[in-house]
Scaffold this active site. Structure first.
Site, PDB file in Angstrom:
ATOM      1  N   ARG A  28       1.562  12.329  -8.943  1.00 21.89           N
ATOM      2  CA  ARG A  28       2.064  10.953  -8.758  1.00 21.89           C
ATOM      3  C   ARG A  28       3.492  10.814  -9.283  1.00 21.89           C
ATOM      4  NH1 ARG A  28      -2.313   7.623  -7.349  1.00 21.89           N
ATOM      5  NH2 ARG A  28      -4.289   8.052  -8.363  1.00 21.89           N
TER       6      ARG A  28
ATOM      7  N   ASP B 140      -4.111   5.447   6.217  1.00 25.37           N
ATOM      8  CA  ASP B 140      -4.638   6.669   6.832  1.00 25.37           C
ATOM      9  C   ASP B 140      -5.672   6.261   7.888  1.00 25.37           C
ATOM     10  OD1 ASP B 140      -4.991   9.500   6.964  1.00 25.37           O
ATOM     11  OD2 ASP B 140      -6.673   9.388   5.587  1.00 25.37           O
TER      12      ASP B 140
ATOM     13  N   PHE C 115      -1.307  15.905   4.517  1.00 20.33           N
ATOM     14  CA  PHE C 115      -1.629  15.310   3.223  1.00 20.33           C
ATOM     15  C   PHE C 115      -0.396  15.333   2.329  1.00 20.33           C
ATOM     16  CE2 PHE C 115      -3.510  14.590  -0.890  1.00 20.33           C
ATOM     17  CZ  PHE C 115      -4.485  13.652  -0.589  1.00 20.33           C
TER      18      PHE C 115
ATOM     19  N   GLU D 278       0.842  -1.200   0.000  1.00 19.67           N
ATOM     20  CA  GLU D 278       0.000   0.000   0.000  1.00 19.67           C
ATOM     21  C   GLU D 278       0.874   1.246   0.000  1.00 19.67           C
ATOM     22  OE1 GLU D 278      -2.485   1.607  -0.523  1.00 19.67           O
ATOM     23  OE2 GLU D 278      -4.236   1.154   0.687  1.00 19.67           O
ATOM     24  N   ASP D 279       0.359   2.318  -0.562  1.00 17.25           N
ATOM     25  CA  ASP D 279       1.102   3.581  -0.501  1.00 17.25           C
ATOM     26  C   ASP D 279       1.037   4.173   0.905  1.00 17.25           C
ATOM     27  OD1 ASP D 279      -1.628   4.232  -0.694  1.00 17.25           O
ATOM     28  OD2 ASP D 279      -1.378   5.674  -2.322  1.00 17.25           O
TER      29      ASP D 279
HETATM   30  P1  IMP Z   1      -7.604   4.948   4.289  1.00 18.25           P
HETATM   31  O1  IMP Z   1      -8.644   3.983   3.834  1.00 18.25           O
HETATM   32  O2  IMP Z   1      -8.227   6.138   4.971  1.00 18.25           O
HETATM   33  O3  IMP Z   1      -6.529   4.317   5.148  1.00 18.25           O
HETATM   34  O4  IMP Z   1      -6.940   5.582   3.017  1.00 18.25           O
HETATM   35  C1  IMP Z   1      -6.129   4.879   2.200  1.00 18.25           C
HETATM   36  C2  IMP Z   1      -5.990   5.539   0.842  1.00 18.25           C
HETATM   37  O5  IMP Z   1      -6.294   6.944   0.879  1.00 18.25           O
HETATM   38  C3  IMP Z   1      -4.564   5.448   0.388  1.00 18.25           C
HETATM   39  O6  IMP Z   1      -4.321   4.244  -0.303  1.00 18.25           O
HETATM   40  C4  IMP Z   1      -4.424   6.692  -0.477  1.00 18.25           C
HETATM   41  O7  IMP Z   1      -4.806   6.398  -1.813  1.00 18.25           O
HETATM   42  C5  IMP Z   1      -5.385   7.691   0.122  1.00 18.25           C
HETATM   43  N1  IMP Z   1      -4.683   8.651   1.002  1.00 18.25           N
HETATM   44  C6  IMP Z   1      -4.737   8.735   2.340  1.00 18.25           C
HETATM   45  N2  IMP Z   1      -3.954   9.719   2.816  1.00 18.25           N
HETATM   46  C7  IMP Z   1      -3.368  10.270   1.729  1.00 18.25           C
HETATM   47  C8  IMP Z   1      -2.411  11.342   1.554  1.00 18.25           C
HETATM   48  O8  IMP Z   1      -1.911  11.987   2.486  1.00 18.25           O
HETATM   49  N3  IMP Z   1      -2.055  11.612   0.268  1.00 18.25           N
HETATM   50  C9  IMP Z   1      -2.545  10.933  -0.807  1.00 18.25           C
HETATM   51  N4  IMP Z   1      -3.422   9.922  -0.690  1.00 18.25           N
HETATM   52  C10 IMP Z   1      -3.841   9.603   0.570  1.00 18.25           C
HETATM   53 MG    MG Z   2      -5.219   7.791  -3.758  1.00 16.42          MG
END
Ligand code: IMP
Ligand code: MG
Length: 174
Positions: A162, A100, A149, A96-97
């Protein structure tokens, strides 16, 4: 809008070199690891991580969406593209990138665990622990960051940035 560099190319490369050794050390000698990259954000991380891990490695891709065009999670996860191959009998690592709220990852872990892998672990480039809404296990973390962010190195804001070779903090955009 202004961009502040959080982790430059050299810092990312050095961390991935270490992370790849941490990952390899967890598996039995000669075992193949199967990397499941979460599109689109993780494709740059996957490319560098995969080349850094020694020994047999395979990969597959899955696509989910949890975010709209903005910076806040909808809380809803949708599967947009499924894997090509079965996970049965494989040592699987979700790549995963960023983690959050953890909602995307907990959804992925649940659906992939149901496919009977030999083991299931997660590697994320970035983690924002202060934002967690669900408690998810992440075995391998590149960098732990504050609630900011970030973009670049695969991560986007509304599909942009990206391509940046570094990880930056975007300031002054809605
Ligand atoms: P989560 O489900 O809230 O954990 O979010 C996961 C996804 O939200 C990641 O795979 C990202 O694609 C996107 N995301 C969350 N935080 C960021 C950020 O700071 N920058 C860019 N994308 C984010
Ligand atoms: Mg994203």
């Amino acid at each position: 809008m202004s961009m502040q560099v959080l982790y430059d190319q050299a810092t990312i490369a050095a961390r991935i070199a270490t992370l790849s050794r941490e990952i390899r050390a967890v598996y039995p000698d000669g075992a193949s690891v199967h990397l499941v990259a979460v599109l689109k954000g993780a494709f740059v991380f996957l490319a560098d991580l995969m080349r850094a891990i020694e020994g047999p490695v395979t990969c597959d891709f899955i696509a989910v969406s949890s975010y709209g065009a903005g910076k806040t999670s909808s809380g809803e996860v949708r599967l947009n593209k499924d894997l090509d191959r079965s996970l049965q009998g494989r040592h699987v690592i979700i790549v995963e990138d960023i983690v959050d709220t953890g909602l995307t990852l907990s959804y992925l872990q649940e659906i992939l665990r149901a496919r009977d892998p030999l083991s299931l672990r997660t590697a994320c480039l970035l983690s924002k622990p202060s934002r967690r809404k669900v408690d998810v296990a992440v075995e391998f973390i590149g960098f732990t960051i504050e609630d900011r962010f970030v973009v670049g190195y695969g991560l986007d804001f509304d599909e942009r940035h990206r391509n940046l070779p570094y990880i930056g903090v975007l300031e002054g955009e809605a």
